[in-house]
Design an enzyme around this catalytic site. Structure first.
Site, PDB file in Angstrom:
ATOM      1  N   LYS A 116     106.537  17.055 108.412  1.00 35.32           N
ATOM      2  CA  LYS A 116     105.482  16.748 107.447  1.00 35.32           C
ATOM      3  C   LYS A 116     104.299  17.697 107.528  1.00 35.32           C
ATOM      4  O   LYS A 116     103.653  17.979 106.519  1.00 35.32           O
ATOM      5  CB  LYS A 116     105.025  15.295 107.643  1.00 35.32           C
ATOM      6  CG  LYS A 116     106.137  14.326 107.258  1.00 35.32           C
ATOM      7  CD  LYS A 116     105.683  12.891 107.271  1.00 35.32           C
ATOM      8  CE  LYS A 116     106.800  12.011 106.751  1.00 35.32           C
ATOM      9  NZ  LYS A 116     106.429  10.599 106.771  1.00 35.32           N
ATOM     10  N   GLU A 204      94.890  12.372 108.017  1.00 29.32           N
ATOM     11  CA  GLU A 204      94.663  12.390 106.574  1.00 29.32           C
ATOM     12  C   GLU A 204      93.605  11.352 106.251  1.00 29.32           C
ATOM     13  O   GLU A 204      93.542  10.314 106.906  1.00 29.32           O
ATOM     14  CB  GLU A 204      95.940  11.995 105.822  1.00 29.32           C
ATOM     15  CG  GLU A 204      96.880  13.127 105.547  1.00 29.32           C
ATOM     16  CD  GLU A 204      98.124  12.650 104.803  1.00 29.32           C
ATOM     17  OE1 GLU A 204      98.994  13.486 104.611  1.00 29.32           O
ATOM     18  OE2 GLU A 204      98.217  11.460 104.438  1.00 29.32           O
ATOM     19  N   HIS A 239     105.685  -0.717 104.391  1.00 25.70           N
ATOM     20  CA  HIS A 239     106.062   0.638 103.977  1.00 25.70           C
ATOM     21  C   HIS A 239     107.437   0.698 103.332  1.00 25.70           C
ATOM     22  O   HIS A 239     108.062   1.751 103.260  1.00 25.70           O
ATOM     23  CB  HIS A 239     105.983   1.624 105.151  1.00 25.70           C
ATOM     24  CG  HIS A 239     104.643   1.651 105.798  1.00 25.70           C
ATOM     25  ND1 HIS A 239     103.545   2.229 105.207  1.00 25.70           N
ATOM     26  CD2 HIS A 239     104.208   1.143 106.979  1.00 25.70           C
ATOM     27  CE1 HIS A 239     102.493   2.072 106.000  1.00 25.70           C
ATOM     28  NE2 HIS A 239     102.869   1.413 107.073  1.00 25.70           N
ATOM     29  N   ARG A 296     116.667  14.443  98.836  1.00 28.99           N
ATOM     30  CA  ARG A 296     117.911  13.681  98.664  1.00 28.99           C
ATOM     31  C   ARG A 296     117.770  12.800  97.431  1.00 28.99           C
ATOM     32  O   ARG A 296     116.701  12.742  96.833  1.00 28.99           O
ATOM     33  CB  ARG A 296     118.130  12.795  99.892  1.00 28.99           C
ATOM     34  CG  ARG A 296     116.858  11.992 100.201  1.00 28.99           C
ATOM     35  CD  ARG A 296     117.058  10.865 101.134  1.00 28.99           C
ATOM     36  NE  ARG A 296     115.820  10.297 101.583  1.00 28.99           N
ATOM     37  CZ  ARG A 296     115.075   9.426 100.910  1.00 28.99           C
ATOM     38  NH1 ARG A 296     115.441   9.031  99.706  1.00 28.99           N
ATOM     39  NH2 ARG A 296     113.956   8.938 101.409  1.00 28.99           N
TER      40      ARG A 296
END
Lengths: 503, 156
Positions: A116, A204, A239, A296
């Site tokens: 990431k 972040e 999530h 994907r």
């Protein structure tokens, strides 16, 4: 050339891919673990090969064994589906080196998007907006903690710590106050190290009130990289997405166009091939930021298929065969909603449930699509993900799509195993869902103490009466819905013949 | 017929009575459809189909978009209703007797009210008929399985 596709997956997505192969006239091979021998996807394949071993690591994650099956069956292409090995660059490389076409992007594209932090840097360099934040490259614990503390003052609170190799919420911590930072950073690093063997975390800014909006990408080898519009998947619990739609209710033509351009730029930055998804956070201000790219097919791809008319899996097969994608200019038409049917108890903090699917009666009628991995009579086991099926509806407008989803969920009957059907049904009545103002914190905000159904007492009376009448009338003795097949039917009669006369 | 089911709020006693093809529970009515589903007509006037399936001791019911999971608690003693004797489903106290000997009653009519485990249980007529015997009065204790009332079934 692609003529025979090995599907290295199971459940609902394996069914989806195997059916696409059948439609495309391609031969198909399923692989299955012993506990999946009677699963639906096995039945949909031309050939099905049993894998040795019991654990997921020994079966669906066993690269060596899967490659052996590919060789044994003469498969010339491999579709990884989602989850399992779908984002493993080393597997994509091994498949290609065995002379088998990997249905997906190149190993290097998977690598650059899989990490990431690398993805963030790649995207920033490509001019794609990323969430304000800072990467912390050092592996050393003490150095990392000092760097995180310094970076936190620049990023600002509340902030989010994320594992660079993370996924599924692991190694992720929301930090509200500076005094909680170090403890959160230590625990995020510990968790990431244990789960991924990589303790690196980055910071972040935590963007509250944002929507999760993602852009579907298709890219072929003939120089064409396009986007198929957006999906909104803000409604999540732990999530995990549960309710997805296309288009996003608050999307404007302007934002769609710039978000689409950013997603295409992201794909082109890694020479992307095939189907992929670029995820963004869309802030109430209309600003959007790159979250991550999934290299994907995505669980929620059907909503895009319904509003664009593009068969994404079929395009994946075409692109992998070296053909240009078949879709022309795209228009978004109507509205599509998908809900995920999980075997779980929504009243017990979404605890997975197991049991028989004694009755499994999906809804029917106009605008309804069911992508299922199960049939009536199947057994839900604790071995795999509890997602059983996806119910997708299409209608000319968002309001009508919600009305259709309510009707469809009311008709859907699943007996024998606890599912989240009622939770999904009541989601359709939540004001935020009705007016399209969903954000990623909605479920936690609405039901901080857990969800319970709204149940009129009279309906419970009706159910109790039904149970009492069914018991009194002996309905369980009359209609055996899931009759167990007779294993001991005796030797085959030598007198059984088929005589057919032709005139 | 009497049945006891476990619900999230605790055990619930349900007594249904059949008259012709129609089952009664108070003002609610039910009929068995040819495909094994039940047509439930609620007292409020609403009507919907219930899909039912039994897994081990548990009835799974889909009704009005809700799914219910009702475990049947095996009755301890005699089944009531069928032979004309109406028995106590559990030990308790008689709260009220609503009928007299010789009275003509309809299926589903409340005959007696019991209190047990802090819950009220209504003893309903399983068929239409007339009362031929009453064995307890209000305030008396009853044992599980005690015959509370006797009645004869009317010939159709």
């Amino acid at each position: 050339m692609v003529s025979k596709v090995l599907v290295a997956n199971r459940g609902e997505i394996a069914c989806r891919i195997l059916r696409a192969c059948r439609e495309a006239g391609l031969a198909s091979v399923a692989i299955y673990a012993a506990n999946d021998a009677k699963s639906f996807f096995v039945e949909l394949a031309d050939e099905a090969i049993a894998l040795e071993g019991d654990s997921i690591a020994e079966t669906y994650l066993n690269q060596r064994q899967i490659l052996e099956v590919a060789e044994l069956t003469g498969a010339d292409a491999l579709h990884p589906g989602f989850g399992f090995l779908s984002e493993r660059a080393d597997f994509a490389r091994a498949v290609s080196q065995a002379g088998i076409q990997w249905i997906g992007p190149s190993p290097s594209a998977i690598e650059r998007m899989g990490d990431k932090m690398t993805a963030r840097i790649t995207m920033r360099d490509a001019g794609v907006p990323v969430i304000p934040g800072e990467e912390i490259e050092t592996e050393d614990e003490d150095e990392a903690l000092i760097a995180i503390e310094q970076a936190s003052t620049r990023v600002g609170y509340p902030l989010l710590l994320k594992a660079s190799s993370g996924g599924g919420g692991k190694g992720m911590r929301a930090v509200e106050r500076p005094e909680d930072l170090l403890e959160a950073a230590r625990s995020a690093r510990r968790e990431a190290l244990a789960a991924f063997g990589d303790g690196r975390v980055y910071l972040e800014r935590l963007l509250t009130g944002s929507k999760h909006v993602e852009i579907q990408i298709l890219a072929d080898r003939h120089g064409r990289t396009i986007h198929l519009g957006e999906r909104e998947c803000s409604v999540q619990r732990r999530h995990q997405k549960v309710f997805e739609e296309a288009p996003c209710a608050t999307m404007t033509e302007e934002i769609r166009s710039s978000m689409g351009k950013a997603a295409v730029a992201a794909a082109m930055a890694v020479n992307y091939e095939g189907a992929g998804t670029v995820e963004f956070l869309l802030a109430p201000s209309g600003e959007f930021f790159f979250l991550e790219m999934n290299t994907r097919i995505q669980v929620e791809h059907p909503v895009t298929e319904l509003v664009t008319g593009v068969d994404i899996v079929r395009e994946q097969l075409r692109i992998a065969a070296g053909e240009p994608m078949s879709c022309g200019e795209l228009h978004i038409r109507g509205h599509a909603i998908e809900v995920r049917l999980y075997a779980e108890d929504a009243t017990q903090n979404f605890l997975p449930a197991i049991g028989p699917l004694t009755v499994f009666q999906p809804p029917e009628g106009p605008g309804i699509r069911l992508d299922t991995g199960v049939r009536q009579g199947d057994e839900v086991t604790p071995n795999y993900d509890p997602m059983l099926a996806k119910l997708i509806v299409w209608a000319p407008s968002r309001d009508e799509a919600l009305q259709r989803m309510r009707r469809a969920l009311d008709e859907f009957v699943v007996l024998g195993t606890t599912t989240n059907l009622r939770f999904l049904r009541e989601l359709c009545d939540v004001p935020d869902v009705v007016d399209g103002s969903t954000d990623t914190t909605m479920i936690d905000r609405l039901w901080p103490e857990g969800w319970t159904p709204t149940l009129p007492i009279e309906f419970e009376d009706g159910a109790l009466m039904a149970a009492a009448v069914a018991e009194s009338a002996g309905l369980h003795r009359k209609a055996s819905v899931s009759a167990t097949p007779n294993e001991h039917s005796g030797p085959v009669s030598p007198f059984m013949t088929l005589n057919r006369r032709y005139p | 017929m009497q049945h006891q089911f476990r619900t999230p709020e605790g055990p619930v006693e349900v007594t249904v009575a059949k008259q012709g093809d129609v089952w009664h529970l108070g003002e609610h009515r039910a009929t068995v459809e040819p495909d094994g589903r039940l047509r439930i007509q609620l007292a409020s006037g609403g009507s919907a189909l219930a899909t039912v399936a039994k897994v081990d001791d548990t009835w799974w019911i889909h009704f009005e978009g809700h799914t219910f999971c009702l475990e049947r608690i095996e009755p301890g003693a005699s089944q009531s209703g069928e032979e004309g004797g109406l028995t106590a489903p559990m030990p308790g106290k008689v709260l009220d007797v609503l009928v007299q000997v010789g009275q003509i009653v309809e299926a589903g009519q409340t005959l007696m009210i019991l209190e047990a485990m802090k819950m009220e249980h209504r003893i309903l007529a399983s068929t239409s008929g007339h009362i031929t015997g009453i064995h307890f009065t209000a305030g008396e204790q009853v044992q599980q399985g005690s015959v509370l009332l006797e009645m004869t079934e009317d010939e159709d």
